[in-house]
Design a protein around this motif. Structure first.
Motif, PDB file in Angstrom:
ATOM      1  N   SER A  37      -2.857 -37.842  23.322  1.00  0.00           N
ATOM      2  CA  SER A  37      -2.882 -39.222  22.836  1.00  0.00           C
ATOM      3  C   SER A  37      -4.150 -39.910  23.340  1.00  0.00           C
ATOM      4  O   SER A  37      -4.889 -40.509  22.562  1.00  0.00           O
ATOM      5  CB  SER A  37      -1.635 -39.951  23.334  1.00  0.00           C
ATOM      6  OG  SER A  37      -1.492 -41.190  22.701  1.00  0.00           O
ATOM      7  N   GLY A 128       5.875 -37.732   6.612  1.00  0.00           N
ATOM      8  CA  GLY A 128       5.842 -37.573   8.056  1.00  0.00           C
ATOM      9  C   GLY A 128       4.493 -37.134   8.596  1.00  0.00           C
ATOM     10  O   GLY A 128       4.365 -36.859   9.787  1.00  0.00           O
ATOM     11  N   PHE A 130       0.717 -37.842   9.903  1.00  0.00           N
ATOM     12  CA  PHE A 130       0.373 -38.949  10.802  1.00  0.00           C
ATOM     13  C   PHE A 130       0.229 -40.222   9.975  1.00  0.00           C
ATOM     14  O   PHE A 130      -0.485 -40.238   8.961  1.00  0.00           O
ATOM     15  CB  PHE A 130      -0.902 -38.657  11.592  1.00  0.00           C
ATOM     16  CG  PHE A 130      -1.092 -39.656  12.686  1.00  0.00           C
ATOM     17  CD1 PHE A 130      -0.307 -39.615  13.823  1.00  0.00           C
ATOM     18  CD2 PHE A 130      -2.010 -40.690  12.559  1.00  0.00           C
ATOM     19  CE1 PHE A 130      -0.441 -40.567  14.830  1.00  0.00           C
ATOM     20  CE2 PHE A 130      -2.144 -41.648  13.558  1.00  0.00           C
ATOM     21  CZ  PHE A 130      -1.358 -41.590  14.692  1.00  0.00           C
ATOM     22  N   PRO A 131       0.906 -41.300  10.389  1.00  0.00           N
ATOM     23  CA  PRO A 131       1.021 -42.471   9.505  1.00  0.00           C
ATOM     24  C   PRO A 131      -0.299 -42.995   8.962  1.00  0.00           C
ATOM     25  O   PRO A 131      -0.401 -43.315   7.777  1.00  0.00           O
ATOM     26  CB  PRO A 131       1.710 -43.505  10.398  1.00  0.00           C
ATOM     27  CG  PRO A 131       2.488 -42.718  11.384  1.00  0.00           C
ATOM     28  CD  PRO A 131       1.701 -41.458  11.626  1.00  0.00           C
ATOM     29  N   TYR A 176       1.490 -34.228  14.495  1.00  0.00           N
ATOM     30  CA  TYR A 176       1.462 -35.058  15.713  1.00  0.00           C
ATOM     31  C   TYR A 176       2.802 -35.116  16.421  1.00  0.00           C
ATOM     32  O   TYR A 176       2.863 -35.296  17.625  1.00  0.00           O
ATOM     33  CB  TYR A 176       0.991 -36.491  15.380  1.00  0.00           C
ATOM     34  CG  TYR A 176       2.052 -37.384  14.786  1.00  0.00           C
ATOM     35  CD1 TYR A 176       2.402 -37.312  13.441  1.00  0.00           C
ATOM     36  CD2 TYR A 176       2.730 -38.308  15.577  1.00  0.00           C
ATOM     37  CE1 TYR A 176       3.370 -38.129  12.899  1.00  0.00           C
ATOM     38  CE2 TYR A 176       3.706 -39.129  15.036  1.00  0.00           C
ATOM     39  CZ  TYR A 176       4.027 -39.031  13.703  1.00  0.00           C
ATOM     40  OH  TYR A 176       4.998 -39.837  13.173  1.00  0.00           O
ATOM     41  N   ARG A 369       7.942 -40.660  20.543  1.00  0.00           N
ATOM     42  CA  ARG A 369       7.634 -40.918  19.149  1.00  0.00           C
ATOM     43  C   ARG A 369       8.941 -41.130  18.395  1.00  0.00           C
ATOM     44  O   ARG A 369       9.879 -40.348  18.553  1.00  0.00           O
ATOM     45  CB  ARG A 369       6.836 -39.754  18.532  1.00  0.00           C
ATOM     46  CG  ARG A 369       5.355 -39.746  18.942  1.00  0.00           C
ATOM     47  CD  ARG A 369       4.608 -40.956  18.394  1.00  0.00           C
ATOM     48  NE  ARG A 369       3.221 -41.096  18.821  1.00  0.00           N
ATOM     49  CZ  ARG A 369       2.790 -41.929  19.773  1.00  0.00           C
ATOM     50  NH1 ARG A 369       3.651 -42.662  20.454  1.00  0.00           N
ATOM     51  NH2 ARG A 369       1.511 -42.031  20.065  1.00  0.00           N
TER      52      ARG A 369
ATOM     53  N   ILE B  62      -3.179 -43.702  29.336  1.00  0.00           N
ATOM     54  CA  ILE B  62      -2.527 -44.230  28.140  1.00  0.00           C
ATOM     55  C   ILE B  62      -1.771 -45.540  28.416  1.00  0.00           C
ATOM     56  O   ILE B  62      -1.625 -46.373  27.522  1.00  0.00           O
ATOM     57  CB  ILE B  62      -1.564 -43.162  27.562  1.00  0.00           C
ATOM     58  CG1 ILE B  62      -1.107 -43.518  26.154  1.00  0.00           C
ATOM     59  CG2 ILE B  62      -0.364 -42.927  28.475  1.00  0.00           C
ATOM     60  CD1 ILE B  62      -2.189 -43.386  25.115  1.00  0.00           C
ATOM     61  N   MET B 265       5.820 -45.669  13.116  1.00  0.00           N
ATOM     62  CA  MET B 265       5.375 -44.432  12.486  1.00  0.00           C
ATOM     63  C   MET B 265       6.113 -44.162  11.172  1.00  0.00           C
ATOM     64  O   MET B 265       6.590 -43.061  10.919  1.00  0.00           O
ATOM     65  CB  MET B 265       5.590 -43.249  13.446  1.00  0.00           C
ATOM     66  CG  MET B 265       4.910 -43.421  14.798  1.00  0.00           C
ATOM     67  SD  MET B 265       3.223 -42.793  14.742  1.00  0.00           S
ATOM     68  CE  MET B 265       2.586 -43.331  16.328  1.00  0.00           C
ATOM     69  N   ARG B 266       6.217 -45.203  10.380  1.00  0.00           N
ATOM     70  CA  ARG B 266       6.852 -45.026   9.077  1.00  0.00           C
ATOM     71  C   ARG B 266       5.845 -44.456   8.079  1.00  0.00           C
ATOM     72  O   ARG B 266       4.637 -44.539   8.277  1.00  0.00           O
ATOM     73  CB  ARG B 266       7.379 -46.371   8.565  1.00  0.00           C
ATOM     74  CG  ARG B 266       8.366 -47.037   9.536  1.00  0.00           C
ATOM     75  CD  ARG B 266       9.236 -48.074   8.831  1.00  0.00           C
ATOM     76  NE  ARG B 266       8.456 -49.129   8.202  1.00  0.00           N
ATOM     77  CZ  ARG B 266       8.253 -50.333   8.742  1.00  0.00           C
ATOM     78  NH1 ARG B 266       8.764 -50.630   9.937  1.00  0.00           N
ATOM     79  NH2 ARG B 266       7.549 -51.250   8.115  1.00  0.00           N
ATOM     80  N   ASP B 267       6.357 -43.900   6.983  1.00  0.00           N
ATOM     81  CA  ASP B 267       5.473 -43.297   5.980  1.00  0.00           C
ATOM     82  C   ASP B 267       4.782 -44.336   5.101  1.00  0.00           C
ATOM     83  O   ASP B 267       3.736 -44.053   4.533  1.00  0.00           O
ATOM     84  CB  ASP B 267       6.254 -42.345   5.068  1.00  0.00           C
ATOM     85  CG  ASP B 267       6.390 -40.952   5.681  1.00  0.00           C
ATOM     86  OD1 ASP B 267       5.963 -40.758   6.848  1.00  0.00           O
ATOM     87  OD2 ASP B 267       6.941 -40.062   4.995  1.00  0.00           O
TER      88      ASP B 267
END
Lengths: 416, 416
Positions: A37, A128, A130-131, A176, A369, B62, B265-267
């Motif tokens: 990340s 799905g 990576f957005p 990811y 995630r 991070i 992280m939605r499509d």
């Protein structure tokens, strides 16, 4: 026989990459499994950033565009990335963000297809993915001429979905979330058989999983500078354009740094004859210089030794979690077969978010995630085998004593 | 009576902004008149970059996205830019390059127009506008749906060229080469009367020429971080979107940092409800942090005092050049009337390139712009009146003794 700490210390002693650890600043008391990340700080970055800010900027001022060769940073970085992804030095360049670069190359690919067929309009990806990849493609399809259309097909059936309507396939090589690897060779071959082009997002590969773009015949690729390449937070990203596309490629973000002669200040855009034509605005000099430090660390690294260590780290981590937390409810989401896995391990657990927070509180930094994934990344240059032991000790303690039930761990924060 | 050195020293003594000079690192022996190309180093940037690299990245890793508030850098910087351009804090955000930002907002403007009329397709600009602005608009027109068309019209007649076919007017407020100011009020009003939108490029204004975007009713603006704002080489740029457009604006570079909930992280892309919707990829944290140091320097600056000093500097510079080099062949390209001029003075001279090189050799740093322009920028925060004297002493010597004839000054190099 279950793994023990001494087994892991022995693996560290035998590790041909062990010396790299000392080139990074890993904070005392931290076990860092989030290099997928944000990569760790190479110690050499401290001196480099001081030189760039205090000397090149402060003393050199505008003269440093020439005298410190700022002007060639994008190409110089590209040439250093090339050997990590199986590309020629003049096929790679660094600039902008991964998202912006995806837009440029996907638009360029559509343009190539539009020149021969108005019917080939589909950009194929997977749900799905990576957005930001999907979001950028949605934006592109919404704005671009020629009515391009984004279609997503699950990974297992994706290859069969490629057909004569497919203009471009856009996939992230290492997923990811799950760490699953796509078969670059098979997908690229199938796409080319159908007349489609392929753009690979290498954000979760480069610097951990060797890639051979030219061997597989890839058309385009993009990737991230701040993950396994240790370029610093928000480091510039990179682009690969196969040599055969270089001289004709047209991309919409045609800014002055992509012009054949930017300082002639002409009114009409004319693309540079080479990879610079994918550039847009002024190079982010300090960020690019930091990225170069991260890249220089890979100079003498044997990519096969790197991959071997990465597979071994992930394999031993899975084994340890399963041995030490056998009934804790973890479900392995990453492929069990190391050849099908990037340099990360993901487990699903209904209390994933709280467990990750409890780990972070103890200095074991992985990430969460949505909706229920605990994700652990293993940067082979600085992760030690004995780190696995330390991390799983904490994990076992958290699970045995249900420490994740602590309400402070269940409050949702943003984590990137 | 001709100006003399003591007059200029007296002006420095009376200068209410004089104390700012000491906040910048200006190299010994350098007279820096190129802050319109790359601003000088604020001394505070040295400590800040060390903190961001060594502590926030190195130690925080991070976690710094939350703990060091990296996630809010773009908005935080935007709020600090807002008072310099007459905007509300929530109308401004920092990201990407000026070029990329121009593309986003010009595309967004086209989209607004397309929703009511398919006929309103013209983007109007001027020939000789800053090249990357024209190049980006060419790329946009070439790729976007709806057949937008770029039309250029010379500055003098531009306002009369705005009509019912005009979707968007894109102009640079202060011309990069001549320093000429456009009348923002008149052009914006005329555009709105015709139903057109306006996007102002403030790259050569912000930090030197106060702008009142909301007073003039501007729709969109972009600007540069590395010129008068002293954000460092290749610093992130910024965008302004008038409040009335914020909730409906759609832009094509719709990356995850512009999503309403990036870490879900939605499509499917859904834009943030606020100015963040113009963001694209991951924030360039080190570059943005350096930019913040430059912006913090403006916190207590009276913009009218800044403009007054800027006009006085340029006025005295013109006077000195004309007094000390009366027959040297310099033609003033910038407007003689200070109200019509930004913070720069440009002269045309057939030997412009060589003269600029000779000046640079003596530590007087201005720059050259094709085909024959000597350009001198005066950053009011750190340029002193006495610098004018020193610079023109060198210039007079170079001209009297024809030092520009030295062949080493005539070889063309890239200068940005």
């Amino acid at each position: 026989m279950p793994l023990n700490r001494d087994d892991l210390l022995e693996l560290d002693r035998q590790d041909p990459l062990a010396d790299h650890r000392d080139a990074f600043d890993i904070p005392e008391g931290v076990i860092y499994f989030d290099g997928n990340s944000l990569g760790a700080l190479p110690k050499a970055a401290k001196g480099r950033v001081r030189e760039v800010v205090e000397q090149q900027w402060g003393q050199g001022l505008i003269r440093s565009w020439n005298e410190a060769d700022w002007i060639n940073l994008p190409q110089r970085l590209g040439a250093k990335i090339a050997p990590l992804i199986g590309a020629q030095p003049h096929e790679v360049i660094s600039a902008d963000s991964t998202s912006v670069n995806l837009f440029k190359l996907a638009a360029a690919a559509l343009r190539i297809q539009q020149q021969t067929s108005r019917e080939r309009r589909v950009i194929l990806s997977e749900p799905g993915n990576f957005p930001t990849d999907l979001y950028m493609l949605q934006g592109l399809c919404d704005f671009a001429a020629g009515e391009p259309e984004l279609v997503t097909e699950p990974a297992d059936s994706l290859i069969d979905r490629i057909d004569e309507s497919t203009a471009l396939v856009v996939l992230t090589h290492v997923h990811y979330k799950s760490g699953r690897l796509h078969d670059m060779t098979a997908i690229t071959r199938r796409a080319h058989e159908c007349g489609a082009l392929v753009l690979w997002d290498l954000s979760h590969s480069t610097g951990a999983v060797p890639v051979e773009l030219n061997d597989v015949g890839a058309d385009f690729a993009i990737g991230c500078g701040y993950k396994y390449l240790n370029g610093g937070p928000g480091a510039p990203a990179f682009m690969f354009v196969a040599e055969r596309h270089l001289s004709t490629l047209q991309q919409p973000l045609s800014g002055w740094f992509g012009h054949e002669s930017p300082f002639d200040m002409r009114d009409d855009y004319a693309p540079a004859p080479d990879i610079r034509r994918v550039l847009t605005g002024t190079t982010s000099v300090v960020a690019a210089s930091l990225f170069e430090v991260g890249l220089d660390r890979f100079r003498d690294v044997d990519m096969f030794a790197l991959r071997k260590k990465s597979m071994s780290l992930t394999e031993h981590f899975i084994q340890l979690v399963e041995e030490r937390c056998p009934n804790a409810g973890f479900e392995l989401v990453s492929p069990r077969e190391p050849q099908q896995r990037g340099s990360q391990v993901s487990f699903a657990h209904p209390e994933g978010y709280a467990i990750v927070q409890a780990l972070i509180d103890r200095g074991v930094i992985g990430d969460y995630r949505s909706p229920d994934i605990l994700r652990f990344g293993f940067a082979p240059l600085y992760v030690q085998y004995v780190d696995l032991w330390g991390a799983v000790e904490h994990l076992a303690d958290i699970m045995c004593n249900r420490l994740w039930e602590n309400p402070q761990y269940r409050h949702r924060r943003q984590v990137t």
